[in-house]
Write an enzyme that holds these catalytic residues in place. Structure first.
Site, PDB file in Angstrom:
ATOM      1  N   SER A 127     -24.336  -4.211   1.419  1.00  0.00           N
ATOM      2  CA  SER A 127     -24.877  -4.533   2.742  1.00  0.00           C
ATOM      3  C   SER A 127     -25.664  -3.354   3.295  1.00  0.00           C
ATOM      4  CB  SER A 127     -23.700  -4.836   3.664  1.00  0.00           C
ATOM      5  OG  SER A 127     -24.111  -4.854   5.009  1.00  0.00           O
ATOM      6  N   TYR A 152     -14.962  -3.070   7.639  1.00  0.00           N
ATOM      7  CA  TYR A 152     -15.775  -3.916   6.745  1.00  0.00           C
ATOM      8  C   TYR A 152     -16.856  -3.068   6.068  1.00  0.00           C
ATOM      9  CZ  TYR A 152     -19.783  -6.706   5.428  1.00  0.00           C
ATOM     10  OH  TYR A 152     -20.861  -7.200   4.741  1.00  0.00           O
ATOM     11  N   LYS A 156     -17.604  -1.768   1.939  1.00  0.00           N
ATOM     12  CA  LYS A 156     -18.833  -1.840   1.133  1.00  0.00           C
ATOM     13  C   LYS A 156     -19.170  -0.456   0.565  1.00  0.00           C
ATOM     14  CE  LYS A 156     -19.495  -6.203   1.494  1.00  0.00           C
ATOM     15  NZ  LYS A 156     -19.194  -7.061   0.347  1.00  0.00           N
TER      16      LYS A 156
HETATM   17  N1  UFG Z   1     -26.147 -11.464  18.652  1.00  0.00           N
HETATM   18  C1  UFG Z   1     -26.251 -11.961  19.938  1.00  0.00           C
HETATM   19  N2  UFG Z   1     -25.432 -12.993  20.305  1.00  0.00           N
HETATM   20  C2  UFG Z   1     -24.524 -13.538  19.449  1.00  0.00           C
HETATM   21  C3  UFG Z   1     -24.434 -13.033  18.124  1.00  0.00           C
HETATM   22  C4  UFG Z   1     -25.266 -11.985  17.765  1.00  0.00           C
HETATM   23  O1  UFG Z   1     -27.055 -11.480  20.744  1.00  0.00           O
HETATM   24  O2  UFG Z   1     -23.790 -14.455  19.849  1.00  0.00           O
HETATM   25  C5  UFG Z   1     -27.026 -10.359  18.251  1.00  0.00           C
HETATM   26  C6  UFG Z   1     -26.258  -9.146  17.810  1.00  0.00           C
HETATM   27  O3  UFG Z   1     -25.899  -8.359  18.920  1.00  0.00           O
HETATM   28  C7  UFG Z   1     -27.264  -8.482  16.865  1.00  0.00           C
HETATM   29  C8  UFG Z   1     -28.021  -9.660  16.267  1.00  0.00           C
HETATM   30  O4  UFG Z   1     -27.782 -10.762  17.130  1.00  0.00           O
HETATM   31  O5  UFG Z   1     -28.156  -7.717  17.610  1.00  0.00           O
HETATM   32  C9  UFG Z   1     -27.525 -10.015  14.876  1.00  0.00           C
HETATM   33  O6  UFG Z   1     -26.138 -10.163  14.937  1.00  0.00           O
HETATM   34  P1  UFG Z   1     -25.292 -10.836  13.754  1.00  0.00           P
HETATM   35  O7  UFG Z   1     -23.871 -10.860  14.197  1.00  0.00           O
HETATM   36  O8  UFG Z   1     -25.910 -12.105  13.342  1.00  0.00           O
HETATM   37  O9  UFG Z   1     -25.502  -9.820  12.546  1.00  0.00           O
HETATM   38  P2  UFG Z   1     -25.168  -8.255  12.465  1.00  0.00           P
HETATM   39  O10 UFG Z   1     -26.480  -7.565  12.387  1.00  0.00           O
HETATM   40  O11 UFG Z   1     -24.245  -7.798  13.492  1.00  0.00           O
HETATM   41  O12 UFG Z   1     -24.312  -8.220  11.143  1.00  0.00           O
HETATM   42  C10 UFG Z   1     -24.867  -8.523   9.921  1.00  0.00           C
HETATM   43  C11 UFG Z   1     -23.818  -9.121   8.983  1.00  0.00           C
HETATM   44  C12 UFG Z   1     -22.802  -8.093   8.599  1.00  0.00           C
HETATM   45  C13 UFG Z   1     -23.456  -6.812   8.150  1.00  0.00           C
HETATM   46  C14 UFG Z   1     -24.404  -6.330   9.194  1.00  0.00           C
HETATM   47  C15 UFG Z   1     -25.117  -5.095   8.763  1.00  0.00           C
HETATM   48  O13 UFG Z   1     -23.189 -10.231   9.605  1.00  0.00           O
HETATM   49  O14 UFG Z   1     -22.033  -8.628   7.544  1.00  0.00           O
HETATM   50  O15 UFG Z   1     -25.366  -7.339   9.417  1.00  0.00           O
HETATM   51  O16 UFG Z   1     -25.915  -4.598   9.804  1.00  0.00           O
HETATM   52  F1  UFG Z   1     -22.549  -5.842   7.966  1.00  0.00           F
END
Ligand code: UFG
Length: 342
Positions: A127, A152, A156
């Site tokens: 990741s 998590y 990785k």
């Molecule tokens: N977000 C919102 N509202 C929500 C959910 C997410 O605004 O309800 C935002 C988050 O704050 C973030 C973006 O959307 O800015 C993406 O969020 P995600 O949860 O979809 O993804 P992440 O970037 O947090 O996480 C993903 C994977 C993980 C991995 C990570 C690495 O889900 O497994 O990328 O950066 F580790």
């Protein structure tokens, strides 16, 4: 003769899309999954798309004896793709031992099983979380690995180290670690896609479930980041593009094209897209409104990250072809299919 690939975690989100691409490329696929976070019906989706129902074994790969038993049963396996891991960042903070136990034991058991039966090729799901919040964007494979900001993420990083140390003393073994950015979207057939259990943590399933009426409103976590529109920026990659990269990685290993015994590739599109741009794209391609409100930042979120994909493009001859609009449309078609929305 057809080569056989073991897809560990093959009924999961990325695993199922990869199984489809492997079958369509002519590989024989064996899926192993505990079904803890996925549904057996995913196999029907794979069969409808490809015309082939992959062999399936239900087992917990973090249990050593079960895992070694699997390798003894399928000792003809040419390569393994290991997707079988827990992936919820927030949950990993609350239950660190659950994450370390599952994610690390399953990897070690798989490596032991591979050695036992002489399977030498591993593709590992890593990741972009290993980079933390990098000082310089976009991120190349040479960007420094930073201290992980969740258990998590740490699994990785440790997994990559375990693979490195294992390969160091097992010179006939090869591995490719694929560092995913943010996988989203669903298969164009809408027969497989992401199936989050309970309230989704990730942005896109939350958007589609909100529009489908399962959730009231999307919370946009933060509009005060140092980004063009203030919301956080990620590199969203279509899951089918990601799946295709796994097939390229398997071809590369089985055709002995690797330059090194262990390789790392960033898998992204090279484009940073903000949360608000995701909403905009969804509304544009579906003609539907996403009810949303701005709330505070989510703990543990980084501000922005996107990939430099040159190495994967040049070395693998692979490039993400689908953009954010394709991702949003396919994600919505999948949500409509599972909720019976016309
Ligand atoms: N977000 C919102 N509202 C929500 C959910 C997410 O605004 O309800 C935002 C988050 O704050 C973030 C973006 O959307 O800015 C993406 O969020 P995600 O949860 O979809 O993804 P992440 O970037 O947090 O996480 C993903 C994977 C993980 C991995 C990570 C690495 O889900 O497994 O990328 O950066 F580790």
């Amino acid at each position: 003769m057809k080569k056989t690939v073991l897809v560990a975690g093959g009924t999961g989100y990325i695993g199922s899309h990869t199984a489809v691409e492997l079958i369509q490329k002519g590989y024989n696929v064996v899926i192993a999954d505990s079904l803890e976070n996925s549904e057996i019906t995913v196999l029907d989706g794979i069969e409808k798309i490809t015309g082939v129902k992959p062999q399936f074994e239900e087992l917990d790969l973090s249990e050593r004896e079960s895992c070694l038993g699997l390798f003894k049963k399928y000792s003809n396996i040419d390569a393994v793709i290991h997707f079988a891991a827990y992936k919820a960042v927030g949950e990993s903070v609350d239950f660190p031992l659950k994450y370390y136990r599952n994610n690390l034991n399953s990897l070690m058991n798989i490596l032991e099983g591979m050695k036992l039966v002489g399977t030498n090729n591993l593709v590992f799901s890593s990741s972009c979380t290993v980079y933390g919040q990098p000082d310089l964007l976009p991120v190349t494979e040479k960007t420094d690995i930073q201290e992980a900001n969740s258990p998590y993420g740490n699994t990785k990083q440790i997994s990559e180290e375990i693979i490195r140390d294992f390969l160091n003393v097992n010179k006939n073994q090869k591995a490719i670690a694929l560092r995913y950015f943010n996988p989203i979207g669903a298969h164009a057939s809408a027969l497989i896609g992401e199936l989050p259990i309970g309230v989704p943590n990730n942005l896109v399933p939350f958007i589609t479930q909100t529009v489908a009426g399962l959730r009231q409103e999307l919370s946009v976590f933060g509009d005060d980041y140092n980004t063009p529109d203030g919301s956080a920026v990620r590199d969203y990659i279509h899951v089918v593009d990601l799946a295709k990269a796994h097939v390229v990685a398997i071809d590369r290993m089985l055709e002995d094209k690797n330059k090194a015994q262990l390789e790392y590739f960033n898998l992204g599109t090279g484009n940073g897209v903000s949360v608000l741009e995701c909403i905009e794209s969804f509304e544009k391609v579906t003609g539907l409104k996403v009810p949303h409100k701005i709330v505070g930042r989510r703990a543990g979120d980084i501000e922005q990250i996107w990939a430099n994909t040159s190495y994967a493009n040049d070395e693998l001859g692979w490039k993400a072809e689908l953009g954010i609009d394709d991702c949003m449309l396919s994600a919505w078609n999948w949500e409509k299919n599972i909720r019976n929305i016309k």
